[in-house]
Write an enzyme that holds these catalytic residues in place. Structure first.
Site, mmCIF file in Angstrom:
data_model
loop_
_atom_site.group_PDB
_atom_site.id
_atom_site.type_symbol
_atom_site.label_atom_id
_atom_site.label_comp_id
_atom_site.label_asym_id
_atom_site.label_seq_id
_atom_site.Cartn_x
_atom_site.Cartn_y
_atom_site.Cartn_z
ATOM 1 N N ASP A 54 0.836 -1.195 0.000
ATOM 2 C CA ASP A 54 0.000 0.000 0.000
ATOM 3 C C ASP A 54 0.873 1.248 0.000
ATOM 4 O OD1 ASP A 54 -1.947 1.907 0.237
ATOM 5 O OD2 ASP A 54 -2.727 1.188 2.167
ATOM 6 N N TYR A 144 -0.329 18.888 -4.013
ATOM 7 C CA TYR A 144 0.048 17.996 -5.112
ATOM 8 C C TYR A 144 1.349 18.465 -5.753
ATOM 9 C CZ TYR A 144 -0.244 15.392 -9.507
ATOM 10 O OH TYR A 144 0.031 14.579 -10.593
ATOM 11 N N ALA A 146 3.675 20.310 -4.465
ATOM 12 C CA ALA A 146 4.785 20.112 -3.530
ATOM 13 C C ALA A 146 5.288 18.671 -3.577
ATOM 14 C CB ALA A 146 4.345 20.480 -2.115
ATOM 15 N N LYS A 148 5.097 16.671 -6.088
ATOM 16 C CA LYS A 148 5.744 16.435 -7.376
ATOM 17 C C LYS A 148 7.059 17.205 -7.517
ATOM 18 C CE LYS A 148 2.853 13.506 -9.243
ATOM 19 N NZ LYS A 148 3.303 12.151 -9.643
#
Length: 229
Positions: A54, A144, A146, A148
């Site tokens: 996971d 998001y 940050a 990436k």
């Protein structure tokens, strides 16, 4: 026969890439979040192997993989999986920051760490499917983007560290691509989703294949894929 370990192979770019690799006779192993999801993905990708781990809980990946049979050889580790939750900094709770950082950044770092011994033996390749948001952040995209931007830093550091072991590291930065994630983005933005306006996942898969197949005298470090005119 090359062996590839993929995350995010259940849909979108990952599924397109997995099919292309299988069709040409490569061996693929897909990482799924649980046993049920592993069965679903295996049913859509006949011939694919599966592992369960996971990404939302990267601290448990080592334990989860230790309970399963891992391949003796991996030629490429391709990180495609990701999640997105939009919102202004003023409204985005810590839980959504933590979830996106876990799946989009910490899990790729941990999975890469765990696979490095076999990747070193094969002088393999790590591909991070990043995002245009990994280069430019816009309003509403803070968490998001940050995650990436962090993924770019991870790739750049890994490339420098593992060059002595012959490992190639590639970051791919797709613009908006017609995937289930893009449909979710439009739902969050409150706009109509028109997939024909965006990049076909097959086009991004073609880009990844080009990086994987490049002769060893060259290296694609960073490539941006934008929607056509």
């Amino acid at each position: 026969m090359a062996v590839h370990l993929l995350t995010g192979a259940g849909s979108g770019i990952g599924a397109a890439l997995a099919r292309r690799l299988l069709d040409r006779g490569d061996e693929i192993i897909v990482l799924a979040r649980d046993v049920g999801r592993a069965r679903e993905i295996a049913a859509t990708l006949p011939g694919a192997g599966t592992l369960v781990g996971d990404l939302a809980n990267p601290g448990r990946l080592s334990w989860a993989l230790s309970k399963q049979h891992l391949p003796d050889r991996i030629d490429a580790l391709v990180h495609v999986a990701g999640i997105v939750d939009l919102g202004p900094v003023a409204d985005l709770p810590a839980t959504l920051w933590e979830q996106q950082l876990a799946v989009n950044l910490v899990a790729p770092a941990e999975l890469t760490r765990l696979m490095l011994p076999v990747l070193r033996v094969s002088r393999g390749q790590v591909v991070f499917v990043n995002s245009g948001a990994g280069l430019h952040a816009h309003a509403g995209w803070s968490a998001y983007a940050a995650s990436k931007h962090g993924l770019k830093a991870l790739a750049d550091s890994l490339r420098a560290e593992e060059a002595e072991h012959g490992i190639r590291v590639t970051s791919v930065y797709p613009g908006r691509t017609a995937t289930p994630m893009q449909a979710r983005v439009h739902q969050q933005e409150g706009t109509e989703y028109e997939p024909e306006r965006f990049i076909d996942p097959e086009s991004v898969a073609t880009t990844i294949l080009a990086a994987l197949d490049l002769p060893r005298d060259a290296d694609i470090t960073d490539v941006t894929v934008r929607p056509g005119a």
